[in-house]
Design a protein around this motif. Structure first.
Motif, PDB file in Angstrom:
ATOM      1  N   ARG B 338     -13.627 -29.115  30.596  1.00  0.00           N
ATOM      2  CA  ARG B 338     -14.945 -29.324  31.190  1.00  0.00           C
ATOM      3  C   ARG B 338     -15.815 -30.262  30.367  1.00  0.00           C
ATOM      4  NH1 ARG B 338     -15.676 -25.271  35.209  1.00  0.00           N
ATOM      5  NH2 ARG B 338     -13.780 -24.021  35.186  1.00  0.00           N
ATOM      6  N   ASN B 339     -15.387 -30.497  29.135  1.00  0.00           N
ATOM      7  CA  ASN B 339     -16.227 -31.299  28.240  1.00  0.00           C
ATOM      8  C   ASN B 339     -15.663 -32.690  27.973  1.00  0.00           C
ATOM      9  OD1 ASN B 339     -17.603 -28.930  28.108  1.00  0.00           O
ATOM     10  ND2 ASN B 339     -16.757 -28.324  26.135  1.00  0.00           N
ATOM     11  N   LEU B 358      -7.810 -46.311  36.929  1.00  0.00           N
ATOM     12  CA  LEU B 358      -8.324 -45.093  37.566  1.00  0.00           C
ATOM     13  C   LEU B 358      -7.156 -44.217  38.035  1.00  0.00           C
ATOM     14  CD1 LEU B 358     -10.560 -43.306  38.803  1.00  0.00           C
ATOM     15  CD2 LEU B 358     -10.555 -44.810  40.784  1.00  0.00           C
ATOM     16  N   ASP B 359      -6.178 -44.847  38.662  1.00  0.00           N
ATOM     17  CA  ASP B 359      -5.008 -44.090  39.144  1.00  0.00           C
ATOM     18  C   ASP B 359      -4.309 -43.364  37.995  1.00  0.00           C
ATOM     19  OD1 ASP B 359      -5.354 -44.730  41.729  1.00  0.00           O
ATOM     20  OD2 ASP B 359      -3.795 -46.256  41.826  1.00  0.00           O
ATOM     21  N   TYR B 362      -6.416 -40.595  36.643  1.00  0.00           N
ATOM     22  CA  TYR B 362      -6.406 -39.483  37.594  1.00  0.00           C
ATOM     23  C   TYR B 362      -5.116 -38.689  37.463  1.00  0.00           C
ATOM     24  CZ  TYR B 362      -7.078 -36.895  41.920  1.00  0.00           C
ATOM     25  OH  TYR B 362      -7.234 -35.883  42.833  1.00  0.00           O
ATOM     26  N   TRP B 386     -11.039 -29.096  40.137  1.00  0.00           N
ATOM     27  CA  TRP B 386     -10.232 -30.121  40.784  1.00  0.00           C
ATOM     28  C   TRP B 386     -11.168 -31.180  41.335  1.00  0.00           C
ATOM     29  CZ3 TRP B 386      -5.163 -31.331  42.273  1.00  0.00           C
ATOM     30  CH2 TRP B 386      -5.065 -32.288  43.283  1.00  0.00           C
ATOM     31  N   ASP B 388     -11.290 -35.077  43.554  1.00  0.00           N
ATOM     32  CA  ASP B 388     -10.627 -36.211  44.184  1.00  0.00           C
ATOM     33  C   ASP B 388     -10.730 -37.402  43.239  1.00  0.00           C
ATOM     34  OD1 ASP B 388      -9.399 -35.535  46.474  1.00  0.00           O
ATOM     35  OD2 ASP B 388     -11.033 -36.101  47.822  1.00  0.00           O
ATOM     36  N   ARG B 389      -9.887 -38.389  43.517  1.00  0.00           N
ATOM     37  CA  ARG B 389      -9.816 -39.530  42.613  1.00  0.00           C
ATOM     38  C   ARG B 389     -11.143 -40.271  42.427  1.00  0.00           C
ATOM     39  NH1 ARG B 389      -5.726 -44.100  44.279  1.00  0.00           N
ATOM     40  NH2 ARG B 389      -6.990 -43.841  46.120  1.00  0.00           N
ATOM     41  N   ASN B 390     -11.901 -40.413  43.506  1.00  0.00           N
ATOM     42  CA  ASN B 390     -13.085 -41.286  43.422  1.00  0.00           C
ATOM     43  C   ASN B 390     -14.374 -40.544  43.068  1.00  0.00           C
ATOM     44  OD1 ASN B 390     -13.379 -39.844  45.717  1.00  0.00           O
ATOM     45  ND2 ASN B 390     -13.265 -41.572  47.112  1.00  0.00           N
ATOM     46  N   ILE B 391     -14.254 -39.343  42.521  1.00  0.00           N
ATOM     47  CA  ILE B 391     -15.444 -38.570  42.198  1.00  0.00           C
ATOM     48  C   ILE B 391     -15.969 -38.964  40.815  1.00  0.00           C
ATOM     49  CG2 ILE B 391     -16.343 -36.238  41.839  1.00  0.00           C
ATOM     50  CD1 ILE B 391     -15.603 -36.988  44.772  1.00  0.00           C
ATOM     51  N   GLU B 392     -17.146 -39.573  40.812  1.00  0.00           N
ATOM     52  CA  GLU B 392     -17.653 -40.175  39.577  1.00  0.00           C
ATOM     53  C   GLU B 392     -17.923 -39.183  38.458  1.00  0.00           C
ATOM     54  OE1 GLU B 392     -20.992 -42.890  40.266  1.00  0.00           O
ATOM     55  OE2 GLU B 392     -19.934 -43.493  42.089  1.00  0.00           O
ATOM     56  N   GLU B 393     -18.358 -37.983  38.811  1.00  0.00           N
ATOM     57  CA  GLU B 393     -18.724 -37.045  37.746  1.00  0.00           C
ATOM     58  C   GLU B 393     -17.499 -36.335  37.158  1.00  0.00           C
ATOM     59  OE1 GLU B 393     -19.844 -36.861  40.867  1.00  0.00           O
ATOM     60  OE2 GLU B 393     -19.567 -34.862  41.707  1.00  0.00           O
ATOM     61  N   LYS B 437     -28.196 -39.386  30.946  1.00  0.00           N
ATOM     62  CA  LYS B 437     -28.203 -38.282  31.913  1.00  0.00           C
ATOM     63  C   LYS B 437     -27.895 -36.958  31.226  1.00  0.00           C
ATOM     64  CE  LYS B 437     -27.316 -40.961  36.000  1.00  0.00           C
ATOM     65  NZ  LYS B 437     -26.272 -41.788  36.599  1.00  0.00           N
ATOM     66  N   ILE B 438     -27.014 -37.015  30.232  1.00  0.00           N
ATOM     67  CA  ILE B 438     -26.682 -35.789  29.513  1.00  0.00           C
ATOM     68  C   ILE B 438     -27.921 -35.255  28.780  1.00  0.00           C
ATOM     69  CG2 ILE B 438     -25.308 -34.850  27.606  1.00  0.00           C
ATOM     70  CD1 ILE B 438     -23.108 -36.796  28.396  1.00  0.00           C
TER      71      ILE B 438
END
Lengths: 507, 441
Positions: B338-339, B358-359, B362, B386, B388-393, B437-438
């Protein structure tokens, strides 16, 4: 934000984003032309590519409406459509008498034995739109008209040339729009020659100056070699324009709809906008329609700032680790994307609308709540799946049996499964028996590999390498597939302090 | 011929034989598998004392079965009961016990290692100041330069930044932020050595942090805690550095009988420095590779670890290696994963492979650290880890840093001109945004 304004904006979101078909009644305030669409509307561009929901039928309908053209000309000056004085539809989704319907097309094809003569069908459609005092049997049936075109090639050419010269002297344009070509016949074998001949005609018509053909086509059609492989096709295709919806375009559409909300609610949003992004870029008004400042159409961080006023900062309650759950501004489009990283404006608007319909907690200070956004995305995803199944019923035949598999899927796994249940044969039989009124996979000729290719073109799967297949959650969940991760789900997540639960003591 | 047993087979084999021989409840709650520092196996059982006969039978059965381990068999008395042990809690309630999984059965495991345990000891204590670690599997990927640049940008935006150079075996970060004459008297290594003999006084902590002059005209400030202290004369190099360095990794027995591990001590150093410096944010430049120093920083100390990855097979393989180690211990992995956040480092100016990166990223996370869900289960549980591949966070979604010739040969003096500052701003923009943002609360 106070309770009253929250309630006003929530209602305003629901009212501003209804799911309605384009047409002459479509509210002007909701018409937004993203930069890539501006090019698509310009007279010099013939081939316009767009996936389902990108706006092909929308622009066909909207360009056909004189009021809307007038509005677009005023509000989006770069479209150069002020000289477009006539717009006709040469083929489309509605059944109208200015173009032949699918059954009529079928009967016209039967009048000829060679596919090369199909281009005369399209010539007939075009000539039919031209007002002139010629011998063309304007009042007759389509068969009669078609027959006349076939037997009078020279007259056809003179007629077209005169009309074109006349218009172009007046510096005017006549658009003839073609949409929904996949509905021009019942199967791909029949669509291909028709579509190919239309593309050839489109190339031919590039030599005219005032008669402008515009073909709105899906990407799978452009990828089809049997349609687009003909001499000099590249002259046509090299200049194709894609109807794209980037993240900024989707939000601009949403904001545009909101500044134009009726009555008090539009005012509330315009105030919010001004308060958030400052005085230097303002909403402008013309003939009762408000337009977004240029910066707000393209600046992501400015858009994000404004959307935070609507949906809060994070996709969870604020805390030290809230950022790990993502931000509404990016979360929303990212969770709606297909494999081609596309989001349709319909999905996007549906998600926001549904989010506004969901309850918000008592103390929440924004019109949208993150749980509402999550369910909005789920609803929009379900609708997208239904749309896909409607358009491509074979998708269900092909993916339903895959519920025993987990992503990422090895190509061999899925191919073996399909072979075991004989899906390719089943689909071919359907085609032969003409049971299926809708289209079957375009590349069925190439068996299982063809199915994969078609699913990939639709953005439902992606190939990480040639052998590994990814399916985004939207479709994975819809078809009940699992996911192959590295860690088994733990039953006792709670036994351990997870970072998500650690709140910084002073935070 | 029967396959020769090797290191990687041992735990599975032990698990299988215990599953076969022991009742579920005893295996779950009253058994600890110990692997000693010579890699051999010892089984500890915490039995109910009354059933002596059955107990002895079980012990004999296990003892016999363990012989199959060949070279990994300890010899006689490989199975011990609580009553055989001098102080059984040291074993059964040991702070280092891990959970090993075999076919859905959980078994307690105690690894007696010289080093390396810190990779599986996530932090459990609450703290107030966000700590960000910057890690790379291989060196030379622009990691320290990035730390310096982010410190600079943070100070510019008004933050008080405390920077640690945890790259003790090749120190260097300090020289990017401090000119040589400005470096503090003590470094991290001095603290670790003095602390082991309880000789740390307040002045040592204070003389360990130096202010960077880069932040002189800024709202915020940058305090640097270097690896090495600078002597006040000559070359300003500590001649005892290596001697100190070789002594810092040992576990230290405390008065209350507890053993303080290296990562515990590092964490305490950070806590005490935070107390005395009161920064808004802590940045840690980690040592590269699979060293305990990096383990301590990523797993034990940081709230967020930026993993620098260059798009080369060695780099991917390295992370695969590290992640696979965590994967074997799902409970710990669940906290650690998570970190993490991937940084795509040294992106070539032209023609880089953004999508393949990215692939690959992932794939790395999905295959090793993301959750598994069986097919047919369509629940969309929030708790499931879990993306998806394109999830920025998501941890796998990379933050890009372009390679820049100018910034690649970087030192303190280059900071001081506006061209550089502009370059830093644009090159580290996306990483800086994430960091900001953090820090937003």
């Amino acid at each position: 934000m106070d309770k009253e304004n929250i309630a006003i904006l929530r209602q305003s979101i629901i009212d501003s984003l209804p799911d309605i078909e384009p047409g002459i009644d479509f509210p002007m305030g909701r018409v937004y032309v993203p930069p890539s669409h501006i090019k698509a509307l310009q007279p010099e561009n013939t081939i316009v590519e767009g996936m389902r929901g990108a706006g092909k039928s929308f622009w066909t309908a909207t360009l056909s409406s004189e009021n809307h053209r007038h509005f677009i000309k005023n509000t989006f000056p770069n479209t150069n459509i002020e000289a477009v004085t006539r717009v006709s539809v040469g083929f489309g989704t509605e059944t109208k008498d200015n173009y032949p319907s699918r059954p009529i097309l079928e009967s016209l094809r039967e009048m000829t034995s060679t596919e090369s003569e199909f281009s005369d069908i399209w010539r007939t459609v075009i000539i039919n739109q031209i007002r002139s005092d010629s011998l063309f049997p304007k009042q007759g049936g389509w068969k009669e008209k078609y027959q006349w075109v076939r037997t009078n090639p020279e007259l056809v050419e003179i007629l077209l040339r005169n009309y074109d010269a006349d218009l172009s002297n007046k510096k005017k344009f006549h658009f003839i729009l073609f949409d929904a070509l996949d509905r021009s016949a019942l199967n791909w074998y029949k669509i291909r020659p028709l579509a190919k001949s239309l593309f050839q005609i489109a190339l031919e018509f590039q030599s005219y100056r005032a008669i402008r053909l515009k073909l709105f086509v899906r990407p799978d059609m452009l990828d089809d070699k049997e349609i687009t492989a003909f001499p000099d096709a590249s002259k046509l295709l090299a200049r194709k324009v894609i109807l794209d919806w980037r993240k900024v375009d989707l939000y601009a559409l949403f904001f545009q709809s909101m500044v134009n909300a009726k009555g008090k609610s539009g005012k509330v949003f315009r105030n919010l906008l001004e308060e958030t992004i400052g005085m230097e870029c303002q909403v402008t008004e013309r003939e009762g329609i408000y337009t977004l400042p240029n910066e707000l159409r393209k600046d992501e961080s400015m858009q994000q700032k404004l959307f935070e006023r609507i949906a809060g900062k994070y996709m969870t309650m604020p805390s030290a680790t809230a950022y790990k759950r993502g931000f509404p501004y990016t979360w929303l489009p990212n969770h709606l994307m297909d494999c081609n990283e596309k989001v349709s404006p319909r999905s996007f608007c549906t998600a926001i609308r549904v989010a506004a319909e969901e309850d918000i907690p008592e103390k929440w200070e924004y019109p949208l709540y993150f749980e509402g956004i999550q369910s909005g995305v789920q609803t929009a995803s379900k609708m997208r799946v239904i749309e896909m199944k409607e358009d491509y019923p074979w998708v269900e035949d092909v993916l339903k049996p895959c519920q025993v598999l987990s992503v990422p899927i090895e190509k061999k796994e899925i191919v073996d499964l399909w072979q075991k249940i004989g899906i390719v044969d089943t689909l071919r039989k359907k085609e032969k028996q003409k049971k299926e009124q809708k289209l079957l996979p375009q590349n069925l000729d190439e068996d299982e590999e063809g199915l994969l290719k078609d699913l990939e073109n639709l953005g439902m799967i992606s190939r990480m390498t040639k052998e590994r297949i990814q399916i985004p959650d939207v479709y994975r969940v819809a078809f009940g597939m699992g996911r192959k991760g590295g860690i088994p789900i733990l039953n006792d997540h709670v036994a351990i302090i997870s970072m998500d639960d650690i709140v910084f003591a002073n935070g | 011929m029967k396959k020769k047993i090797e290191f990687g087979d041992v735990l599975d084999k032990v698990a299988d034989l215990l599953i076969k021989l022991l009742p579920d409840n005893i295996l779950k709650d009253e058994t600890v598998v110990v692997r000693d520092i010579y890699n051999r196996i010892l089984i500890l059982l915490k039995f109910d004392k009354n059933r002596k006969k059955e107990k002895q039978q079980l012990i004999n059965d296990i003892e016999n079965a363990l012989k199959e381990l060949g070279p990994y068999y300890r010899g006689e008395s490989s199975v011990l009961c609580a009553c055989d042990l001098y102080e059984s809690d040291i074993w059964f309630k040991n702070q280092d016990i891990l959970t090993f999984r075999r076919n859905d059965v959980e078994i307690k495991l105690l690894e007696r290692q010289i080093t390396g345990q810190d990779w599986l000891r996530p932090k459990t204590e609450l703290h107030t100041i966000p700590r960000l670690a910057f890690y790379s599997f291989k060196g030379g990927v622009g990691r320290s330069t990035t730390v310096a640049a982010i410190a600079f940008l943070l100070a510019q935006s008004g933050k008080k930044v405390l920077v640690f150079d945890f790259d003790l075996e090749s120190p260097g970060l300090a020289s990017m932020l401090l000119p040589i004459e400005n470096q503090p008297k003590y470094g991290i290594v001095d603290w670790l050595v003095e602390d082991s003999v309880d000789n740390v006084e307040n002045h040592l902590l204070q003389d360990m942090a130096a202010s960077s002059r880069l932040a002189t005209n800024m709202d915020g400030n940058i305090k640097v805690i270097p690896a090495m202290g600078a002597k006040t004369d000559g070359e300003r190099i500590d001649p005892c550095y290596l001697a100190k360095l070789s002594r810092i990794y040992a576990d230290i027995p405390k008065q209350d009988g507890r053993i303080e591990r290296f990562s515990d001590r590092l964490e305490r150093l950070v806590i005490e420095s935070e107390k005395s410096e009161k920064p808004d944010v802590v940045l840690i430049d980690c040592r590269a590779g699979l060293h305990d120093l990096s383990a301590g920083s990523i797993v034990r100390i940081a709230d967020e670890s930026f993993l620098f990855i260059v798009d080369t097979p060695q780099s991917w393989q390295g992370y695969r290696l590290l992640f696979s180690h965590w994967q074997q211990f799902p409970k710990e992995a669940d906290i650690i994963r998570r970190n993490l956040k991937v940084v795509h480092a040294l992106i070539p100016p032209k023609g880089h492979r953004e999508k393949p990166f990215l692939d690959e990223s992932y794939r790395l996370f999905q295959e090793i650290l993301y959750d598994t869900i069986s097919s047919g289960d369509t629940s969309q549980d929030e708790k499931i880890f879990w993306f998806d591949r394109n999830i920025e966070e998501a941890p796998h979604f990379p933050i890009g840093i372009l390679w820049d010739e100018f910034l690649s040969e970087f030192d303190y003096h280059k900071f001081d001109n506006s061209d550089t500052q502009q370059k830093i701003k644009s090159n580290y923009d996306s990483l800086f945004k994430t960091v900001t943002k953090i820090l937003e609360k």
